[in-house]
Design a protein around this motif. Structure first.
Motif, PDB file in Angstrom:
ATOM      1  N   GLN A 159      32.828  84.803 112.308  1.00  0.00           N
ATOM      2  CA  GLN A 159      32.867  83.316 111.900  1.00  0.00           C
ATOM      3  C   GLN A 159      31.364  83.149 111.306  1.00  0.00           C
ATOM      4  N   VAL A 160      31.357  82.139 110.320  1.00  0.00           N
ATOM      5  CA  VAL A 160      30.093  81.675 109.731  1.00  0.00           C
ATOM      6  C   VAL A 160      29.899  80.103 110.151  1.00  0.00           C
ATOM      7  N   GLN A 161      28.788  79.789 110.549  1.00  0.00           N
ATOM      8  CA  GLN A 161      28.315  78.406 110.714  1.00  0.00           C
ATOM      9  C   GLN A 161      27.485  78.166 109.739  1.00  0.00           C
ATOM     10  N   LEU A 162      27.482  76.730 109.245  1.00  0.00           N
ATOM     11  CA  LEU A 162      26.809  76.103 108.146  1.00  0.00           C
ATOM     12  C   LEU A 162      26.177  74.781 108.650  1.00  0.00           C
ATOM     13  N   VAL A 163      24.795  74.536 108.691  1.00  0.00           N
ATOM     14  CA  VAL A 163      24.155  73.539 109.006  1.00  0.00           C
ATOM     15  C   VAL A 163      23.416  72.865 107.765  1.00  0.00           C
ATOM     16  N   GLU A 164      24.018  71.504 107.477  1.00  0.00           N
ATOM     17  CA  GLU A 164      22.929  70.959 106.384  1.00  0.00           C
ATOM     18  C   GLU A 164      22.192  70.019 106.665  1.00  0.00           C
ATOM     19  N   SER A 165      21.165  69.788 106.027  1.00  0.00           N
ATOM     20  CA  SER A 165      20.151  69.042 106.302  1.00  0.00           C
ATOM     21  C   SER A 165      19.703  68.376 105.128  1.00  0.00           C
ATOM     22  N   GLY A 166      18.636  67.078 105.100  1.00  0.00           N
ATOM     23  CA  GLY A 166      18.316  66.791 103.831  1.00  0.00           C
ATOM     24  C   GLY A 166      18.734  65.492 103.453  1.00  0.00           C
ATOM     25  N   GLY A 167      19.873  64.808 103.836  1.00  0.00           N
ATOM     26  CA  GLY A 167      20.622  63.728 103.311  1.00  0.00           C
ATOM     27  C   GLY A 167      19.764  62.429 103.587  1.00  0.00           C
ATOM     28  N   GLY A 168      20.370  61.557 103.088  1.00  0.00           N
ATOM     29  CA  GLY A 168      19.716  60.256 103.439  1.00  0.00           C
ATOM     30  C   GLY A 168      19.970  59.113 102.466  1.00  0.00           C
ATOM     31  N   LEU A 169      19.252  58.069 102.553  1.00  0.00           N
ATOM     32  CA  LEU A 169      19.070  56.766 101.784  1.00  0.00           C
ATOM     33  C   LEU A 169      18.024  56.921 100.392  1.00  0.00           C
ATOM     34  N   VAL A 170      18.529  56.792  99.222  1.00  0.00           N
ATOM     35  CA  VAL A 170      17.359  56.705  98.334  1.00  0.00           C
ATOM     36  C   VAL A 170      17.816  56.000  97.205  1.00  0.00           C
ATOM     37  N   GLN A 171      16.827  55.335  96.359  1.00  0.00           N
ATOM     38  CA  GLN A 171      17.263  54.322  95.464  1.00  0.00           C
ATOM     39  C   GLN A 171      17.697  55.174  94.193  1.00  0.00           C
ATOM     40  N   ALA A 172      18.302  54.400  93.313  1.00  0.00           N
ATOM     41  CA  ALA A 172      18.897  54.825  92.012  1.00  0.00           C
ATOM     42  C   ALA A 172      17.486  55.570  91.304  1.00  0.00           C
ATOM     43  N   GLY A 173      17.548  56.728  90.797  1.00  0.00           N
ATOM     44  CA  GLY A 173      16.540  57.428  90.000  1.00  0.00           C
ATOM     45  C   GLY A 173      15.765  58.152  90.732  1.00  0.00           C
ATOM     46  N   GLY A 174      15.991  58.019  92.333  1.00  0.00           N
ATOM     47  CA  GLY A 174      15.139  58.943  93.098  1.00  0.00           C
ATOM     48  C   GLY A 174      15.912  60.434  93.131  1.00  0.00           C
ATOM     49  N   SER A 175      15.087  60.955  94.144  1.00  0.00           N
ATOM     50  CA  SER A 175      15.390  62.428  94.160  1.00  0.00           C
ATOM     51  C   SER A 175      15.770  63.039  95.745  1.00  0.00           C
ATOM     52  N   LEU A 176      16.514  63.739  95.939  1.00  0.00           N
ATOM     53  CA  LEU A 176      16.406  64.349  97.473  1.00  0.00           C
ATOM     54  C   LEU A 176      16.892  65.752  97.154  1.00  0.00           C
ATOM     55  N   ARG A 177      16.591  66.615  98.396  1.00  0.00           N
ATOM     56  CA  ARG A 177      16.808  67.947  98.390  1.00  0.00           C
ATOM     57  C   ARG A 177      17.575  68.349  99.509  1.00  0.00           C
ATOM     58  N   LEU A 178      18.735  68.690  99.355  1.00  0.00           N
ATOM     59  CA  LEU A 178      19.551  69.221 100.614  1.00  0.00           C
ATOM     60  C   LEU A 178      19.334  70.903 100.893  1.00  0.00           C
ATOM     61  N   SER A 179      19.431  71.091 102.076  1.00  0.00           N
ATOM     62  CA  SER A 179      19.269  72.430 102.585  1.00  0.00           C
ATOM     63  C   SER A 179      20.422  72.735 103.351  1.00  0.00           C
ATOM     64  N   CYS A 180      20.771  74.013 103.476  1.00  0.00           N
ATOM     65  CA  CYS A 180      21.907  74.436 104.209  1.00  0.00           C
ATOM     66  C   CYS A 180      21.468  76.005 104.973  1.00  0.00           C
ATOM     67  N   ALA A 181      21.418  76.127 106.091  1.00  0.00           N
ATOM     68  CA  ALA A 181      21.161  77.467 106.718  1.00  0.00           C
ATOM     69  C   ALA A 181      22.603  77.855 107.265  1.00  0.00           C
ATOM     70  N   ALA A 182      22.914  79.169 106.943  1.00  0.00           N
ATOM     71  CA  ALA A 182      23.942  79.912 107.273  1.00  0.00           C
ATOM     72  C   ALA A 182      23.737  80.747 108.666  1.00  0.00           C
ATOM     73  N   SER A 183      24.579  80.963 109.547  1.00  0.00           N
ATOM     74  CA  SER A 183      24.368  81.772 110.753  1.00  0.00           C
ATOM     75  C   SER A 183      25.683  82.397 110.952  1.00  0.00           C
ATOM     76  N   GLY A 184      25.861  83.544 111.963  1.00  0.00           N
ATOM     77  CA  GLY A 184      26.825  83.984 112.366  1.00  0.00           C
ATOM     78  C   GLY A 184      26.934  85.285 111.571  1.00  0.00           C
ATOM     79  N   SER A 185      28.454  85.528 110.948  1.00  0.00           N
ATOM     80  CA  SER A 185      28.787  86.782 110.246  1.00  0.00           C
ATOM     81  C   SER A 185      28.281  86.445 108.863  1.00  0.00           C
ATOM     82  N   VAL A 186      27.116  86.265 108.593  1.00  0.00           N
ATOM     83  CA  VAL A 186      26.353  86.111 107.489  1.00  0.00           C
ATOM     84  C   VAL A 186      26.635  87.454 106.228  1.00  0.00           C
ATOM     85  N   PHE A 187      26.939  88.574 106.902  1.00  0.00           N
ATOM     86  CA  PHE A 187      26.888  89.677 106.129  1.00  0.00           C
ATOM     87  C   PHE A 187      28.153  89.342 105.056  1.00  0.00           C
ATOM     88  N   SER A 188      29.233  88.616 105.465  1.00  0.00           N
ATOM     89  CA  SER A 188      30.493  88.501 104.941  1.00  0.00           C
ATOM     90  C   SER A 188      30.239  87.440 103.645  1.00  0.00           C
TER      91      SER A 188
END
Length: 120
Positions: free
Chosen positions: A1-30
């Motif tokens: 199994q693979v676990q995925l954890v996101e981060s970086g969401g939030g509230l932003v005004q139109a025209g702004g920027s955000l960066r989402l990140s995702c870390a995978a763990s577990g059977s990452v070789f697959s």
């Protein structure tokens, strides 16, 4: 199994920027592909962007020129840089992973999601 954890969401005004990140763990070789889907209120989940081990990418037409997917598979990470955000980008963003390099194939694994809200 693979676990995925996101981060970086939030509230932003139109025209702004955000960066989402995702870390995978577990059977990452697959993992051969990682990416992002989103579900806007009242809509079905839809592909935002995906990238495979070979570096091939796919971006939804609605985000081309504004969002960029990148990855560091040595760290089992995938990122989504979102610029010039619009209120219609408001959604729950899900990190995904697949065992196939096909970018449009239904993902095998899903994260829990992170909320992105863009105010006008």
């Amino acid at each position: 199994q693979v676990q995925l954890v996101e981060s970086g969401g939030g509230l932003v005004q139109a025209g702004g920027s955000l960066r989402l990140s995702c870390a995978a763990s577990g059977s990452v070789f697959s993992i051969a592909m990682m990416g992002w889907y989103r579900r806007a209120p009242g809509q079905q989940r839809a592909l935002v962007a995906a990238i495979n081990y070979g570096g091939a990418t796919e971006h939804a037409d609605s985000v081309k020129g504004r969002f960029t997917i990148s990855r560091d598979f040595t760290k089992n990470m995938v990122y989504l840089q979102m610029n010039n955000l619009k209120p219609e980008d408001t959604a729950v963003y899900y990190c995904i992973a697949g065992v196939s390099t096909e970018l449009l194939r239904t993902p095998d694994y899903w994260g829990q999601g992170t909320q992105v809200t863009v105010s006008s």
